[in-house]
Design an enzyme around this catalytic site. Sequence first.
Site, PDB file in Angstrom:
ATOM      1  N   ASP A  48       0.831  -1.176  -0.085  1.00 24.36           N
ATOM      2  CA  ASP A  48      -0.076  -0.028  -0.006  1.00 24.36           C
ATOM      3  C   ASP A  48       0.745   1.117   0.005  1.00 24.36           C
ATOM      4  O   ASP A  48       0.583   2.377  -0.492  1.00 24.36           O
ATOM      5  CB  ASP A  48      -0.923   0.078   1.336  1.00 24.36           C
ATOM      6  CG  ASP A  48      -2.144  -0.917   1.109  1.00 24.36           C
ATOM      7  OD1 ASP A  48      -2.420  -1.343  -0.116  1.00 24.36           O
ATOM      8  OD2 ASP A  48      -2.685  -1.457   1.967  1.00 24.36           O
ATOM      9  N   GLU A  99       2.204   4.375   6.655  1.00 25.93           N
ATOM     10  CA  GLU A  99       3.515   5.167   6.596  1.00 25.93           C
ATOM     11  C   GLU A  99       3.195   6.493   7.462  1.00 25.93           C
ATOM     12  O   GLU A  99       1.991   7.110   7.584  1.00 25.93           O
ATOM     13  CB  GLU A  99       3.999   5.630   5.215  1.00 25.93           C
ATOM     14  CG  GLU A  99       4.159   4.524   4.219  1.00 25.93           C
ATOM     15  CD  GLU A  99       5.344   3.633   4.610  1.00 25.93           C
ATOM     16  OE1 GLU A  99       6.363   3.834   5.417  1.00 25.93           O
ATOM     17  OE2 GLU A  99       5.254   2.320   4.252  1.00 25.93           O
TER      18      GLU A  99
END
Length: 298
Positions: free
Chosen positions: A69, A276
């Site tokens: 992702d 992230e």
Amino acid sequence: MWMEKVKVICNPSSGRQIVQKRVDYLCNLLINDGYVVGKFNTQKKDDAMYETIKTCKEDWDFIVVCGGDGTVNEVAKGIAKSERKVPVAILSAGTVNDFATYMGLPKNIDEFFEMIKNEKIQKVDLGRVNDEYFINVAASGLLANVGYQVAPEAKAIFGRMAYYIEGLKEIPRKKFEPIRVRFESEEYTKEEDILLFLISNSASIGGFKKLAPDANVSDGYLDVVIIKKSEVQDLAQIFINIFRGEHVNHPNVSYFKSKRIKVETDEDVAIDIDGEYGGKLPAVFEVVPGGFDIFVPN
């Protein structure tokens, strides 16, 4: 004879050697079918984004992105920052490929190649938070930093379980300390004590397939899930209900759709964007309708 040009952007650390073999096999299929193929391996953060921006400026026809992702997020961000929107085929190869799973994108290379040949393109929404973009989810609060705290080695070996193990380890340390947060949107304006919130484009988050059960990647809205301050037993019940998508009926959960929501807090709270680190609150989250063109199966 005009030949289509495809740029393959690959994160070699996602799933390691097996990924390289699969990508090489795909490249051979494309070349044998008359496509012109350029391959780019990422080495560090933002490589995929910069390569995407460069690709959009040049005369490439589409991009194949191979990674998790986070890599897909970088390509989407590169598209969002470019004037020419090149369509993207997503070959999932990371730990948790929520977006690819939700969209039912083929993992089998022959089926993936057929999808490219069929050229069926769907416009999907993106989320924007301050100057960052997300294809799947932005999250904040308890457990939200699990994604980027998991060691890459653990991701490669344990896969999805690494996230849950790390998440469980976080719980005793945090002791469910709630965060005082102010939400401001057309649909929901409140100041309250929460444990976490998720702002999602798709229904699948962190391997849970129904975390935002009514989400639709092409409806022009983001789905907001807020888990409020809860006792341990309530939280356990909420987590059990997540598997069936029934957590949204719990009194300690708020769930709604919005095009734009502002979130503020006086505390030091990080935001996770597609697994992230994505800066800190305060932030404005908004939808970018149809900001990303992807190949989908027939």
